[in-house]
Design a protein around this motif. Structure first.
Motif, PDB file in Angstrom:
ATOM      1  N   LYS A 128       9.565  23.570   5.333  1.00  0.00           N
ATOM      2  CA  LYS A 128       8.226  23.409   4.779  1.00  0.00           C
ATOM      3  C   LYS A 128       8.173  22.230   3.804  1.00  0.00           C
ATOM      4  O   LYS A 128       7.271  21.390   3.853  1.00  0.00           O
ATOM      5  CB  LYS A 128       7.806  24.710   4.092  1.00  0.00           C
ATOM      6  N   LEU A 129       9.147  22.178   2.897  1.00  0.00           N
ATOM      7  CA  LEU A 129       9.167  21.094   1.912  1.00  0.00           C
ATOM      8  C   LEU A 129       9.490  19.747   2.554  1.00  0.00           C
ATOM      9  O   LEU A 129       8.912  18.721   2.189  1.00  0.00           O
ATOM     10  CB  LEU A 129      10.184  21.408   0.821  1.00  0.00           C
ATOM     11  N   LEU A 130      10.418  19.731   3.511  1.00  0.00           N
ATOM     12  CA  LEU A 130      10.792  18.471   4.150  1.00  0.00           C
ATOM     13  C   LEU A 130       9.620  17.902   4.950  1.00  0.00           C
ATOM     14  O   LEU A 130       9.341  16.697   4.882  1.00  0.00           O
ATOM     15  CB  LEU A 130      12.004  18.684   5.049  1.00  0.00           C
ATOM     16  N   ALA A 131       8.933  18.739   5.707  1.00  0.00           N
ATOM     17  CA  ALA A 131       7.774  18.264   6.463  1.00  0.00           C
ATOM     18  C   ALA A 131       6.690  17.748   5.527  1.00  0.00           C
ATOM     19  O   ALA A 131       6.055  16.707   5.782  1.00  0.00           O
ATOM     20  CB  ALA A 131       7.228  19.385   7.346  1.00  0.00           C
ATOM     21  N   THR A 132       6.469  18.446   4.430  1.00  0.00           N
ATOM     22  CA  THR A 132       5.473  17.992   3.457  1.00  0.00           C
ATOM     23  C   THR A 132       5.865  16.653   2.845  1.00  0.00           C
ATOM     24  O   THR A 132       5.029  15.755   2.688  1.00  0.00           O
ATOM     25  CB  THR A 132       5.307  19.046   2.356  1.00  0.00           C
ATOM     26  N   GLY A 133       7.146  16.499   2.502  1.00  0.00           N
ATOM     27  CA  GLY A 133       7.601  15.246   1.917  1.00  0.00           C
ATOM     28  C   GLY A 133       7.485  14.074   2.876  1.00  0.00           C
ATOM     29  O   GLY A 133       7.040  12.982   2.501  1.00  0.00           O
ATOM     30  N   LEU A 134       7.887  14.273   4.129  1.00  0.00           N
ATOM     31  CA  LEU A 134       7.791  13.193   5.110  1.00  0.00           C
ATOM     32  C   LEU A 134       6.342  12.809   5.364  1.00  0.00           C
ATOM     33  O   LEU A 134       6.003  11.612   5.459  1.00  0.00           O
ATOM     34  CB  LEU A 134       8.463  13.623   6.413  1.00  0.00           C
ATOM     35  N   ALA A 135       5.469  13.809   5.476  1.00  0.00           N
ATOM     36  CA  ALA A 135       4.048  13.509   5.700  1.00  0.00           C
ATOM     37  C   ALA A 135       3.447  12.786   4.506  1.00  0.00           C
ATOM     38  O   ALA A 135       2.664  11.838   4.672  1.00  0.00           O
ATOM     39  CB  ALA A 135       3.282  14.808   5.976  1.00  0.00           C
ATOM     40  N   PHE A 136       3.815  13.201   3.298  1.00  0.00           N
ATOM     41  CA  PHE A 136       3.253  12.553   2.110  1.00  0.00           C
ATOM     42  C   PHE A 136       3.777  11.134   1.958  1.00  0.00           C
ATOM     43  O   PHE A 136       3.009  10.223   1.602  1.00  0.00           O
ATOM     44  CB  PHE A 136       3.579  13.365   0.860  1.00  0.00           C
ATOM     45  N   ALA A 137       5.067  10.919   2.209  1.00  0.00           N
ATOM     46  CA  ALA A 137       5.615   9.560   2.110  1.00  0.00           C
ATOM     47  C   ALA A 137       4.936   8.630   3.109  1.00  0.00           C
ATOM     48  O   ALA A 137       4.602   7.480   2.786  1.00  0.00           O
ATOM     49  CB  ALA A 137       7.122   9.591   2.349  1.00  0.00           C
ATOM     50  N   PHE A 138       4.720   9.124   4.319  1.00  0.00           N
ATOM     51  CA  PHE A 138       4.045   8.329   5.343  1.00  0.00           C
ATOM     52  C   PHE A 138       2.600   8.031   4.935  1.00  0.00           C
ATOM     53  O   PHE A 138       2.137   6.888   5.021  1.00  0.00           O
ATOM     54  CB  PHE A 138       4.086   9.095   6.665  1.00  0.00           C
ATOM     55  N   ALA A 139       1.888   9.069   4.479  1.00  0.00           N
ATOM     56  CA  ALA A 139       0.487   8.880   4.088  1.00  0.00           C
ATOM     57  C   ALA A 139       0.355   7.973   2.874  1.00  0.00           C
ATOM     58  O   ALA A 139      -0.562   7.137   2.807  1.00  0.00           O
ATOM     59  CB  ALA A 139      -0.154  10.243   3.804  1.00  0.00           C
ATOM     60  N   LEU A 140       1.257   8.124   1.906  1.00  0.00           N
ATOM     61  CA  LEU A 140       1.180   7.290   0.701  1.00  0.00           C
ATOM     62  C   LEU A 140       1.431   5.830   1.024  1.00  0.00           C
ATOM     63  O   LEU A 140       0.753   4.931   0.483  1.00  0.00           O
ATOM     64  CB  LEU A 140       2.192   7.797  -0.332  1.00  0.00           C
ATOM     65  N   GLN A 141       2.369   5.548   1.911  1.00  0.00           N
ATOM     66  CA  GLN A 141       2.624   4.159   2.293  1.00  0.00           C
ATOM     67  C   GLN A 141       1.412   3.542   2.990  1.00  0.00           C
ATOM     68  O   GLN A 141       1.032   2.403   2.705  1.00  0.00           O
ATOM     69  CB  GLN A 141       3.852   4.093   3.201  1.00  0.00           C
ATOM     70  N   VAL A 142       0.795   4.294   3.911  1.00  0.00           N
ATOM     71  CA  VAL A 142      -0.390   3.779   4.595  1.00  0.00           C
ATOM     72  C   VAL A 142      -1.525   3.562   3.604  1.00  0.00           C
ATOM     73  O   VAL A 142      -2.240   2.539   3.651  1.00  0.00           O
ATOM     74  CB  VAL A 142      -0.812   4.756   5.712  1.00  0.00           C
ATOM     75  N   PHE A 143      -1.704   4.511   2.690  1.00  0.00           N
ATOM     76  CA  PHE A 143      -2.791   4.402   1.721  1.00  0.00           C
ATOM     77  C   PHE A 143      -2.597   3.193   0.808  1.00  0.00           C
ATOM     78  O   PHE A 143      -3.565   2.474   0.496  1.00  0.00           O
ATOM     79  CB  PHE A 143      -2.868   5.686   0.900  1.00  0.00           C
ATOM     80  N   ILE A 144      -1.370   2.953   0.376  1.00  0.00           N
ATOM     81  CA  ILE A 144      -1.120   1.846  -0.548  1.00  0.00           C
ATOM     82  C   ILE A 144      -1.364   0.503   0.133  1.00  0.00           C
ATOM     83  O   ILE A 144      -2.023  -0.377  -0.430  1.00  0.00           O
ATOM     84  CB  ILE A 144       0.319   1.940  -1.100  1.00  0.00           C
ATOM     85  N   ILE A 145      -0.860   0.328   1.367  1.00  0.00           N
ATOM     86  CA  ILE A 145      -0.979  -0.986   2.002  1.00  0.00           C
ATOM     87  C   ILE A 145      -2.403  -1.234   2.503  1.00  0.00           C
ATOM     88  O   ILE A 145      -2.959  -2.327   2.313  1.00  0.00           O
ATOM     89  CB  ILE A 145       0.049  -1.141   3.141  1.00  0.00           C
ATOM     90  N   LEU A 146      -3.042  -0.245   3.132  1.00  0.00           N
ATOM     91  CA  LEU A 146      -4.415  -0.459   3.598  1.00  0.00           C
ATOM     92  C   LEU A 146      -5.389  -0.511   2.431  1.00  0.00           C
ATOM     93  O   LEU A 146      -6.404  -1.228   2.491  1.00  0.00           O
ATOM     94  CB  LEU A 146      -4.820   0.641   4.579  1.00  0.00           C
ATOM     95  N   GLY A 147      -5.096   0.231   1.365  1.00  0.00           N
ATOM     96  CA  GLY A 147      -5.922   0.110   0.167  1.00  0.00           C
ATOM     97  C   GLY A 147      -5.784  -1.257  -0.480  1.00  0.00           C
ATOM     98  O   GLY A 147      -6.747  -1.782  -1.059  1.00  0.00           O
TER      99      GLY A 147
END
Length: 516
Positions: A370-389
């Motif tokens: 549960k924690l690993l899936a959440t961490g991987l999804a958040f790291a992926f989403a945060l990277q996309v948000f930072i660069i596209l933002g």
């Protein structure tokens, strides 16, 4: 008994979606050449499309073979993003005369090979939980490796690259995966301690002072990266990942509040110490104040305005006027030639990946997954948000890449490793599992065993006449009990008719007629 959800393999659906994704990527590649060269197809297009479809078939076959219950949408969506990125890189090659698309296709072959080996060897993500502190050491060494003299290389003000001969590599791309595993494993062991409430302030339970050591260590390490590597994007990604996983593990909003305050401090330190960070903030808040320094952001804004809602079309715009259009600003190039709708479709594809992985995290029955899936999804989403933002001026610009789309071998390989972990977790969550018994059970293993002799009861003679009751045992006026045998002339309870209320009395019957 609890409900058990059984997922289907969805092999046919996954194959159809994979063919659709490969076809869209091929269409973009062919349309660029046709629009650029008056309907002519690119040179060597059969070999290029054969390699493209072959890599997709290999990746799909390995996943269906080793992880048959994995999420059927993740791999097709990733290849669709990959196809859009390859088509745009090929389009930018028409302007500068380079062969970056061919090099990116080579890196894709390497990434698919690494992805296939990972899927083949790692069928259960839970084995990664055994090496908590080893993952921490590996992640920190990867993040600090650009500081090694003779190995690290500074580029555009940030020292986040290491160089091996003609090849350069960004170790932070691998470090985000390694540290996600380390954080998940650590927080599974310590979440009960970290969730303990301390003082209450403004209606929020803050952690005890002695429990602040983990977030303090992460903050100091992030500060070291910011000061010596001069990269705000990697700092925000690393520290934000830790705070998000800490919040999910403890369910305490106080950790998120402390994390946001510490991120603000890191931003202030980076702005006050480094000129390139000040330039990025200036290009975010007031880009037209200095045309020379903020040329990249200004060109991207002009490209968005020129593309409009529907874009200029593949190969019909001028995205090559934006510096680093193949790397950091490939999202701006897509926004110009595919329009605002095309850029929004790109964001939706990223959102599908994040949503499917978070869905697997919700369905996981064990805390590490549960924690690993959440961490991987958040790291992926945060990277996309930072660069596209950054390219749309929603945030200050950072040096991160757009996953699966930007040019770069290290980014592509690390993101395919990330995809392999995501698919492994979804396979473990979706595959049929035996339901554990619930309730309390008493074990009789320690009880002594006694042998009890059994005597056979005498069997009655079926030909013997049943005994007649003795009338002397009853009084003269005492009726027979309901449990005693009745005489031949005494009607049974079932034979006694009870008249319904209001019905006329029944006429007396002749005894010779018998019982009706």
């Amino acid at each position: 008994m609890a409900e058990v959800v059984v997922y289907r393999k969805r092999t046919v659906v996954s194959a159809l979606m994979m063919l659709f994704a490969l076809a869209l990527g091929s269409a973009g590649y062919l349309m660029v050449s046709m629009n650029q060269h008056d309907g002519a197809l690119p040179e060597g297009w059969p070999a290029a499309l054969g390699a493209w479809f072959g890599l997709g078939a290999i990746a799909w076959g390995v996943v269906r073979w080793r992880l048959p219950y994995a999420d059927p949408l993740l791999l097709p969506v990733v290849f669709l993003l990959n196809g859009l990125g390859l088509s745009m890189i090929y389009r930018l090659d028409q302007a500068d005369g380079l062969a970056s698309a061919r090099l990116q296709l080579t890196w894709l072959a390497v990434a698919v090979a690494v992805f296939s080996v990972t899927v083949f060897l790692l069928r259960d993500h839970r084995v990664l939980q055994r090496y908590t502190y080893l993952w921490f050491v590996a992640g920190f060494l990867l993040l600090l490796s650009p500081l090694v003299p003779g190995l690290g290389k500074e580029n555009h003000g940030a020292r986040i690259w290491i160089e091996f001969g003609p090849f350069s590599f960004q170790p932070a791309e691998i470090a985000k995966i390694v540290l996600s595993i380390a954080f998940a494993s650590y927080l599974v062991e310590k979440r009960d301690v970290l969730a303990t409430a301390g003082r209450r302030f403004l209606g929020i339970d803050f952690p005890r002072p002695r429990d602040l050591a983990p977030i303090g260590v992460a903050w100091v390490f992030s500060l070291i990266i910011l000061v010596f590597e001069k990269d705000l994007g990697t700092t925000l990604l690393f520290f934000g990942l830790f705070v998000a996983m800490l919040y999910v593990a403890t369910e305490r909003p106080s950790w998120a509040i402390l994390g946001v305050l510490m991120v603000a401090v890191l931003g202030v330190v980076g702005y006050s110490m480094f000129d390139h960070v000040q330039t990025r903030f200036s290009s975010w808040l007031n880009p037209f104040s200095d045309y020379d320094k903020n040329l990249q952001v200004i060109s991207a804004q002009f490209g968005f305005a020129w593309g409009g809602l529907f874009g200029t079309g593949w190969g019909l715009g001028r995205p090559y006027l934006t510096p680093l259009a193949k790397n950091d600003f490939i999202g701006a190039a897509i926004g110009e030639e595919l329009g605002l709708y095309g850029l929004c479709a790109l964001v939706v594809l990223f959102g599908v990946i994040v949503a499917r992985v978070l869905r697997a995290a919700l369905g996981s029955s064990e805390p590490f997954g549960k924690l690993l899936a959440t961490g991987l999804a958040f790291a992926f989403a945060l990277q996309v948000f930072i660069i596209l933002g950054g390219i749309t001026r929603l945030l200050p610009l950072t040096g991160l890449t757009t996953p699966f789309v930007s040019q770069g071998g290290s980014s592509l390989i690390s993101n395919y490793l990330l995809l392999a972990l995501m698919l492994t977790i979804t396979h473990q969550v979706r595959r049929p599992q035996a339901e554990a018994p619930t309730g309390e059970f008493a074990s009789l293993s320690a009880e002594a065993t006694q042998a009890i002799p059994v005597q056979r009861a005498p069997q009655p003679d079926p030909h013997a006449e049943p005994p007649r009751p003795d009338p002397a045992a009853f009084g003269a006026d005492e009726p027979l009990g309901m449990d005693e045998p009745l005489g031949m002339d005494e009607p049974t309870v079932a034979q006694r008719a009870v008249p319904a209320p209001g019905s006329p009395p029944e006429a007396p019957r002749d005894p010779e007629e018998g019982t009706p």
